[in-house]
Design an enzyme around this catalytic site. Structure first.
Site, short mmCIF file in Angstrom:
data_model
loop_
_atom_site.label_atom_id
_atom_site.label_comp_id
_atom_site.label_asym_id
_atom_site.label_seq_id
_atom_site.Cartn_x
_atom_site.Cartn_y
_atom_site.Cartn_z
N GLU A 1 -5.66 -4.97 10.43
CA GLU A 1 -4.67 -3.91 10.64
C GLU A 1 -5.01 -3.13 11.91
O GLU A 1 -5.82 -2.17 11.86
CB GLU A 1 -4.69 -2.95 9.45
CG GLU A 1 -4.36 -3.59 8.12
CD GLU A 1 -3.82 -2.57 7.14
OE1 GLU A 1 -2.69 -2.73 6.69
OE2 GLU A 1 -4.53 -1.59 6.85
N SER B 1 2.93 -1.86 10.52
CA SER B 1 4.38 -1.86 10.77
C SER B 1 5.01 -3.23 10.52
O SER B 1 5.96 -3.61 11.21
CB SER B 1 4.69 -1.36 12.19
OG SER B 1 4.28 -0.01 12.32
N GLY C 1 1.82 2.47 10.68
CA GLY C 1 2.73 3.60 10.51
C GLY C 1 3.39 4.07 11.80
O GLY C 1 3.98 5.15 11.84
N ASN D 1 0.86 -1.18 0.00
CA ASN D 1 0.00 0.00 0.00
C ASN D 1 0.90 1.23 0.00
O ASN D 1 1.43 1.61 1.04
CB ASN D 1 -0.91 -0.02 1.24
CG ASN D 1 -1.81 1.19 1.31
OD1 ASN D 1 -1.90 1.97 0.37
ND2 ASN D 1 -2.48 1.36 2.44
N HIS E 1 -9.85 0.67 4.55
CA HIS E 1 -8.61 1.00 5.25
C HIS E 1 -8.94 2.00 6.37
O HIS E 1 -9.79 2.88 6.20
CB HIS E 1 -7.60 1.59 4.27
CG HIS E 1 -6.22 1.67 4.86
ND1 HIS E 1 -5.87 2.67 5.75
CD2 HIS E 1 -5.13 0.88 4.71
CE1 HIS E 1 -4.61 2.47 6.11
NE2 HIS E 1 -4.14 1.39 5.50
N GLU F 1 -7.51 4.55 7.35
CA GLU F 1 -7.37 5.96 6.98
C GLU F 1 -8.62 6.45 6.24
O GLU F 1 -9.01 7.61 6.37
CB GLU F 1 -6.09 6.14 6.15
CG GLU F 1 -4.85 6.00 7.04
CD GLU F 1 -3.60 5.50 6.35
OE1 GLU F 1 -3.52 5.52 5.11
OE2 GLU F 1 -2.68 5.06 7.07
N LYS G 1 0.05 4.22 -0.46
CA LYS G 1 -0.68 5.40 0.03
C LYS G 1 -0.41 6.61 -0.88
O LYS G 1 -0.26 6.43 -2.09
CB LYS G 1 -0.31 5.69 1.48
CG LYS G 1 -0.41 4.45 2.37
CD LYS G 1 -0.35 4.79 3.82
CE LYS G 1 -0.27 3.50 4.61
NZ LYS G 1 -0.45 3.72 6.03
C1 PEP Z 1 -1.19 0.22 5.97
O1 PEP Z 1 -1.48 1.39 6.07
O2 PEP Z 1 -1.90 -0.53 5.29
C2 PEP Z 1 0.01 -0.26 6.68
C3 PEP Z 1 0.05 -1.51 7.00
O3 PEP Z 1 0.97 0.68 6.96
P1 PEP Z 1 2.38 0.42 7.71
O4 PEP Z 1 2.95 -0.87 7.19
O5 PEP Z 1 3.21 1.60 7.35
O6 PEP Z 1 2.08 0.34 9.17
#
Ligand code: PEP
Length: 249
Positions: free
Chosen positions: A165, A211, A171, A9, A94, A96, A11
């Site tokens: 997630e 992460s 993040g 992803n 997601h 976000e 983003k």
């Molecule tokens: C995401 O936003 O889908 C994600 C997993 O981000 P990160 O790996 O940066 O935590």
């Protein structure tokens, strides 16, 4: 058995040249790759560029779309348009999108339906906030989010994967421990049994995101109910992402 999937992803990151260069690099390395299905979700303005790359073992998907097929929806693109462009995957739900853009479970269901109808494979994201976890409500939240899938038919469920997630891990550099992640993945698997059936629950891939990187992917992917990952930050670095893909075998 659920298919292994490792998805990137990106983003709202990377300029056009950087996106094309990263995708070309991944394509070269993954051309004869066996194992997990690899998907890249770039910013939508680069979808057409990436879809032009031939000789790639990578699927390309959209981070977002609107549920209506066409019409007066300024700024939006439809699942049908994405499919027509050549996309095979799309993200829905997601955190976000849920938090920054206020997308409700009701809206997400409409997106899932229209994405599947258009022929896209949907990666449906779910996850609890830190506050919800600290209150001990993480399973209730995940249950509510997974229940969105309840009206789907068996054929439609064939076009769904889930990404767990935890918002507190996205993040932040704080990943869920493999036992925390496995506990939630096993819980989701159980919810799918209750909502649908054992065999449907067995074939729906459940990816971990939050992460996940080249240092923790091996341990996370070794868990029984973790069928791969949705990778944010670490997917912007070619070597890190390739290493993560390697651990998914
Ligand atoms: C995401 O936003 O889908 C994600 C997993 O981000 P990160 O790996 O940066 O935590």
């Amino acid at each position: 058995m659920a298919k292994k999937i490792v998805a990137a992803n990106w983003k709202m990151n990377l300029l056009r040249k950087e996106a094309i260069s990263l995708f070309n690099g991944l394509s070269k390395s993954l051309l004869d790759h066996k194992g997990a299905e690899v998907v890249v979700f770039p910013p939508s303005i680069y979808l057409a560029d990436l879809l032009q790359v031939t000789n790639t073992g990578i699927h390309v998907g959209a981070q977002n779309f609107y549920f209506e097929e066409k019409g007066a929806y300024t700024g939006e693109v439809s699942a049908t348009q994405l499919k027509d462009l050549g996309c095979s995957y799309a993200l829905v739900g997601h955190s976000e999108r849920r938090m920054i853009f206020g997308e409700s479970n009701e809206l997400l269901f409409k997106k899932i339906k229209s994405g599947i109808e258009a022929g896209l494979h949907i990666v449906y994201c779910c996850g609890e906030s830190l506050e919800q976890r600290e209150l001990g409500n993480e399973k209730t939240i995940i249950l509510e989010q997974i229940e969105v899938l309840r009206p789907l038919s068996t054929e439609e469920l064939n076009k769904i994967s889930i990404a767990y997630e935890p918002i507190w891990a996205i993040g932040t550099g704080v990943t869920a421990s493999s036992s925390q992640a496995e506990e939630m993945h096993a819980f989701i698997r159980g919810v799918l049994v209750d909502l649908f059936s054992e065999s449907i629950s067995d074939y729906i891939s459940i990816l971990y995101g939050g992460s996940c990187n080249e240092n923790n992917a091996e341990e996370l992917f070794s868990c029984q109910n973790i069928d791969g990952g949705l990778i944010g930050g670490a997917s912007l670095k070619q070597n890190a992402f390739l290493q993560i893909v390697e651990f998914s075998k």
